[in-house]
Structures are given as structure tokens and as C-alpha cells.
Write a protein that holds these residues in place. Structure first.
Motif, PDB file in Angstrom:
ATOM      1  N   LEU A 132      62.415 -15.726 129.126  1.00  0.00           N
ATOM      2  CA  LEU A 132      62.380 -15.777 127.575  1.00  0.00           C
ATOM      3  C   LEU A 132      63.948 -15.848 126.801  1.00  0.00           C
ATOM      4  O   LEU A 132      64.133 -16.613 125.990  1.00  0.00           O
ATOM      5  CB  LEU A 132      61.750 -14.632 127.037  1.00  0.00           C
ATOM      6  N   GLU A 133      64.787 -15.001 127.583  1.00  0.00           N
ATOM      7  CA  GLU A 133      66.135 -14.930 127.055  1.00  0.00           C
ATOM      8  C   GLU A 133      66.924 -16.262 127.289  1.00  0.00           C
ATOM      9  O   GLU A 133      67.681 -16.693 126.569  1.00  0.00           O
ATOM     10  CB  GLU A 133      66.725 -13.558 127.574  1.00  0.00           C
ATOM     11  N   ILE A 134      66.628 -16.611 128.526  1.00  0.00           N
ATOM     12  CA  ILE A 134      67.302 -17.970 128.911  1.00  0.00           C
ATOM     13  C   ILE A 134      66.971 -18.990 127.973  1.00  0.00           C
ATOM     14  O   ILE A 134      67.600 -19.897 127.620  1.00  0.00           O
ATOM     15  CB  ILE A 134      66.968 -18.231 130.397  1.00  0.00           C
ATOM     16  N   LEU A 135      65.380 -19.037 127.519  1.00  0.00           N
ATOM     17  CA  LEU A 135      64.994 -19.978 126.777  1.00  0.00           C
ATOM     18  C   LEU A 135      65.449 -20.145 125.346  1.00  0.00           C
ATOM     19  O   LEU A 135      65.769 -21.186 124.814  1.00  0.00           O
ATOM     20  CB  LEU A 135      63.339 -20.071 126.844  1.00  0.00           C
ATOM     21  N   LYS A 136      65.661 -18.708 125.048  1.00  0.00           N
ATOM     22  CA  LYS A 136      66.248 -18.534 123.740  1.00  0.00           C
ATOM     23  C   LYS A 136      67.432 -19.119 123.410  1.00  0.00           C
ATOM     24  O   LYS A 136      68.083 -19.888 122.456  1.00  0.00           O
ATOM     25  CB  LYS A 136      66.150 -17.030 123.194  1.00  0.00           C
ATOM     26  N   ASN A 137      68.262 -18.866 124.303  1.00  0.00           N
ATOM     27  CA  ASN A 137      69.691 -19.183 124.655  1.00  0.00           C
ATOM     28  C   ASN A 137      69.859 -20.678 124.658  1.00  0.00           C
ATOM     29  O   ASN A 137      70.772 -21.516 124.073  1.00  0.00           O
ATOM     30  CB  ASN A 137      70.286 -18.694 125.706  1.00  0.00           C
ATOM     31  N   LEU A 138      68.770 -21.523 125.471  1.00  0.00           N
ATOM     32  CA  LEU A 138      68.954 -22.978 125.367  1.00  0.00           C
ATOM     33  C   LEU A 138      68.445 -23.410 124.308  1.00  0.00           C
ATOM     34  O   LEU A 138      69.127 -24.491 123.544  1.00  0.00           O
ATOM     35  CB  LEU A 138      68.077 -23.349 126.668  1.00  0.00           C
ATOM     36  N   GLU A 139      67.723 -22.887 123.253  1.00  0.00           N
ATOM     37  CA  GLU A 139      67.113 -23.321 122.214  1.00  0.00           C
ATOM     38  C   GLU A 139      68.540 -23.345 121.269  1.00  0.00           C
ATOM     39  O   GLU A 139      68.612 -24.332 120.528  1.00  0.00           O
ATOM     40  CB  GLU A 139      65.954 -22.477 121.473  1.00  0.00           C
ATOM     41  N   ASP A 140      69.041 -22.415 120.896  1.00  0.00           N
ATOM     42  CA  ASP A 140      70.401 -22.051 119.903  1.00  0.00           C
ATOM     43  C   ASP A 140      71.315 -22.767 120.529  1.00  0.00           C
ATOM     44  O   ASP A 140      71.876 -23.500 119.532  1.00  0.00           O
ATOM     45  CB  ASP A 140      70.516 -20.320 120.202  1.00  0.00           C
ATOM     46  N   LYS A 176      64.203 -27.242 119.227  1.00  0.00           N
ATOM     47  CA  LYS A 176      63.548 -26.276 119.931  1.00  0.00           C
ATOM     48  C   LYS A 176      62.332 -26.657 120.686  1.00  0.00           C
ATOM     49  O   LYS A 176      62.019 -25.931 121.810  1.00  0.00           O
ATOM     50  CB  LYS A 176      63.417 -25.001 119.151  1.00  0.00           C
ATOM     51  N   LEU A 177      61.427 -27.596 119.880  1.00  0.00           N
ATOM     52  CA  LEU A 177      60.405 -27.840 120.703  1.00  0.00           C
ATOM     53  C   LEU A 177      60.614 -28.850 122.154  1.00  0.00           C
ATOM     54  O   LEU A 177      60.170 -28.757 123.121  1.00  0.00           O
ATOM     55  CB  LEU A 177      59.290 -28.789 119.718  1.00  0.00           C
ATOM     56  N   PHE A 178      61.598 -29.642 122.092  1.00  0.00           N
ATOM     57  CA  PHE A 178      62.045 -30.395 123.158  1.00  0.00           C
ATOM     58  C   PHE A 178      62.435 -29.598 124.055  1.00  0.00           C
ATOM     59  O   PHE A 178      62.167 -29.994 125.338  1.00  0.00           O
ATOM     60  CB  PHE A 178      63.263 -31.547 122.451  1.00  0.00           C
ATOM     61  N   ILE A 179      63.419 -28.555 123.586  1.00  0.00           N
ATOM     62  CA  ILE A 179      63.767 -27.836 124.663  1.00  0.00           C
ATOM     63  C   ILE A 179      62.619 -26.972 125.499  1.00  0.00           C
ATOM     64  O   ILE A 179      62.592 -26.792 126.773  1.00  0.00           O
ATOM     65  CB  ILE A 179      64.731 -26.812 124.200  1.00  0.00           C
ATOM     66  N   ASN A 180      61.653 -26.628 124.684  1.00  0.00           N
ATOM     67  CA  ASN A 180      60.687 -25.897 125.298  1.00  0.00           C
ATOM     68  C   ASN A 180      59.862 -26.597 126.444  1.00  0.00           C
ATOM     69  O   ASN A 180      59.455 -26.303 127.436  1.00  0.00           O
ATOM     70  CB  ASN A 180      59.597 -25.344 124.183  1.00  0.00           C
ATOM     71  N   LEU A 181      59.529 -27.855 125.908  1.00  0.00           N
ATOM     72  CA  LEU A 181      59.057 -28.803 126.834  1.00  0.00           C
ATOM     73  C   LEU A 181      59.792 -29.110 128.043  1.00  0.00           C
ATOM     74  O   LEU A 181      59.165 -29.124 129.142  1.00  0.00           O
ATOM     75  CB  LEU A 181      58.744 -30.177 126.016  1.00  0.00           C
ATOM     76  N   LEU A 182      60.800 -29.447 127.939  1.00  0.00           N
ATOM     77  CA  LEU A 182      61.791 -29.607 129.278  1.00  0.00           C
ATOM     78  C   LEU A 182      61.900 -28.373 129.992  1.00  0.00           C
ATOM     79  O   LEU A 182      61.889 -28.483 131.395  1.00  0.00           O
ATOM     80  CB  LEU A 182      63.328 -30.202 128.718  1.00  0.00           C
ATOM     81  N   VAL A 184      59.602 -26.182 130.478  1.00  0.00           N
ATOM     82  CA  VAL A 184      58.142 -25.979 130.920  1.00  0.00           C
ATOM     83  C   VAL A 184      58.176 -26.902 132.307  1.00  0.00           C
ATOM     84  O   VAL A 184      57.829 -26.703 133.276  1.00  0.00           O
ATOM     85  CB  VAL A 184      57.053 -25.984 129.898  1.00  0.00           C
ATOM     86  N   ASN A 185      58.749 -27.984 132.113  1.00  0.00           N
ATOM     87  CA  ASN A 185      58.580 -29.235 133.049  1.00  0.00           C
ATOM     88  C   ASN A 185      59.489 -28.808 134.153  1.00  0.00           C
ATOM     89  O   ASN A 185      59.519 -29.044 135.199  1.00  0.00           O
ATOM     90  CB  ASN A 185      59.049 -30.578 132.330  1.00  0.00           C
ATOM     91  N   MET A 186      60.896 -28.116 133.856  1.00  0.00           N
ATOM     92  CA  MET A 186      61.540 -27.579 135.074  1.00  0.00           C
ATOM     93  C   MET A 186      60.864 -26.635 135.618  1.00  0.00           C
ATOM     94  O   MET A 186      61.159 -26.620 137.111  1.00  0.00           O
ATOM     95  CB  MET A 186      62.852 -27.138 134.327  1.00  0.00           C
ATOM     96  N   ILE A 187      60.018 -25.845 135.315  1.00  0.00           N
ATOM     97  CA  ILE A 187      59.251 -24.924 136.094  1.00  0.00           C
ATOM     98  C   ILE A 187      58.316 -25.618 136.967  1.00  0.00           C
ATOM     99  O   ILE A 187      58.195 -25.319 138.052  1.00  0.00           O
ATOM    100  CB  ILE A 187      58.490 -24.002 135.204  1.00  0.00           C
TER     101      ILE A 187
END
Length: 214
Positions: A4-12, A33-39, A41-44
Motif C-alpha cells: 500500500l505504501e509502494i502504491l501511494k508513492n507511485l500515485e504521488d 491515480k486510477l491508471f496507476i492502480n490498474l497498472l 494490479v496488472n503487475m501483480i
């Protein structure tokens, strides 16, 4: 740092890369931020996919793949050139020197004997190592997916073993002969026993070790 911290840093980080006219605009920032979330999730999902690549998977994942394709790392029977069996012991052997066998000096008169055949037990020695198991998985994938014509089998086996193993057809006697080098003895014997070597219906598989001249 958790995911979650990694995702927050990527969004910012990517939201701050917006050009001036969109920087700090709520909708623009939310879109990024929505695009980053989608990317993310796809990376996982890509990591899960790559983790279950049979060519590189660790043993735990390889066992799961084996269940999917229909093969495991255990085999039945006895390969006498692979490890010793039924060695007896001296009555005064030290405990650390015991080699196995039917009884020890202490329980010789009380041990009720009996014999097990290979269908009743699967010793821990009858387990393929990781790379041998990987080979079995690959062979089963081939068998599950190719057409079982002479050419398809010839090409698939030659390519899979990089020319170390090849097939010869004796169609008059309904035989398919697999030729292989000595170092593949265990793999080929177990592959035949596990019925993972590609072969057309009604054709018999024969194994032939390639003996090199001294």
C-alpha cells in the motif's frame, strides 16, 4: 515498505508529473491515480503468471503446475542403479552406522516381519529432484498439447531435449523407440512409467540407451 505504501508513492510520483495546466486538478490527479492502480494490479498478475512459469518455477509452484497437467514428483517401482536397497546390518553396528534392513539386534526376536511391494509404499528416495520433476512436467505438457503423429512427436522430442533424445519408429511391430544418453536413464525410465512420453494409441514405447564407444 508494504504494497500500500509502494502504491501511494507511485500515485504521488506520477500525479506530480502532470503538466502545469492539469497539475493539482482533482479530476486529473484522480485519473492518473486510477491508471496507476490498474497498472499496479496488472503487475501483480504478471508476477503470478511468471511465478507459475514451469520452466523457472520453484518447487512449490511446480507441484501446483504438476497437478494441473497431471504429474507429480514421486514414482513407483525400484531403479536399482539409482540407489541401494535391502542392505543388512551387523548385530553390533553403531546406531549411526546402520544401513537399514529387515531388523536390528534388539528387535530380532520380537519384530514381526512381512514384505511390502512397491504398490504399497512410496519411499522418500522415490522422488525426482526439482530439475527431473521439471522435465516430467514439460513432457506432460507436450503430451497434453501435440497431435500424436510421427512427425509431431519426432519434432517435439528433438526440440525439447536439444537433440539428446530422438525417436525411431518401427511401425511394422507397432513400436516407438526412444534413444537417449546414459545421464537421462532415470528421467526416461520414470517418464515411461508415468506415461508422459508422447506416443500414439496402440503403439508400444521402448527405451534404448545410447552406449558410446570407449
Amino acid at each position: 515498505m508494504n504494497y500500500l505504501e509502494i502504491l501511494k508513492n507511485l500515485e504521488d510520483y506520477y500525479a506530480n508529473l502532470l503538466i502545469v495546466q492539469y497539475n493539482r486538478k482533482p479530476k486529473a490527479v484522480a485519473t492518473i491515480k486510477l491508471f496507476i492502480n490498474l497498472l499496479y494490479v496488472n503487475m501483480i498478475f504478471l508476477q503470478i503468471r511468471d511465478g507459475f512459469d514451469w520452466k523457472t518455477a520453484a518447487l512449490a509452484q511446480l507441484r501446483i503446475i504438476g497437478k494441473w497437467v497431471g504429474v507429480n514428483e514421486f514414482y513407483e517401482g525400484q531403479l536399482f542403479d539409482f540407489h541401494p536397497w535391502f542392505s543388512l546390518i551387523d548385530w553390533n553396528s553403531e546406531p549411526d552406522n546402520l544401513q537399514g534392513g529387515f531388523s536390528t539386534f534388539d528387535n530380532f526376536e520380537t519384530l514381526e516381519g512381512g514384505f511390502l511391494d512397491y504398490e504399497e509404499i512410496k519411499p522418500t528416495q522415490n522422488r525426482l529432484d526439482v530439475e527431473q520433476f521439471r522435465t516430467m512436467v514439460g513432457l506432460k505438457i507436450i503430451k497434453n498439447n501435440i497431435t500424436h503423429t510421427c512427425k509431431a512427436i519426432d519434432d517435439a522430442i528433438w526440440e525439447y531435449f536439444n537433440g539428446q533424445v530422438y525417436t525411431v519408429w518401427d511401425l511394422d511391430n507397432r513400436n516407438l523407440i526412444y534413444y537417449y544418453p546414459s545421464e537421462l536413464n532415470v528421467i526416461m525410465e520414470v517418464a515411461k512409467a508415468k506415461n508422459v512420453l508422447p506416443c500414439p494409441p496402440t503403439v508400444n514405447i521402448q527405451l534404448q540407451e545410447i552406449i558410446e564407444d570407449a
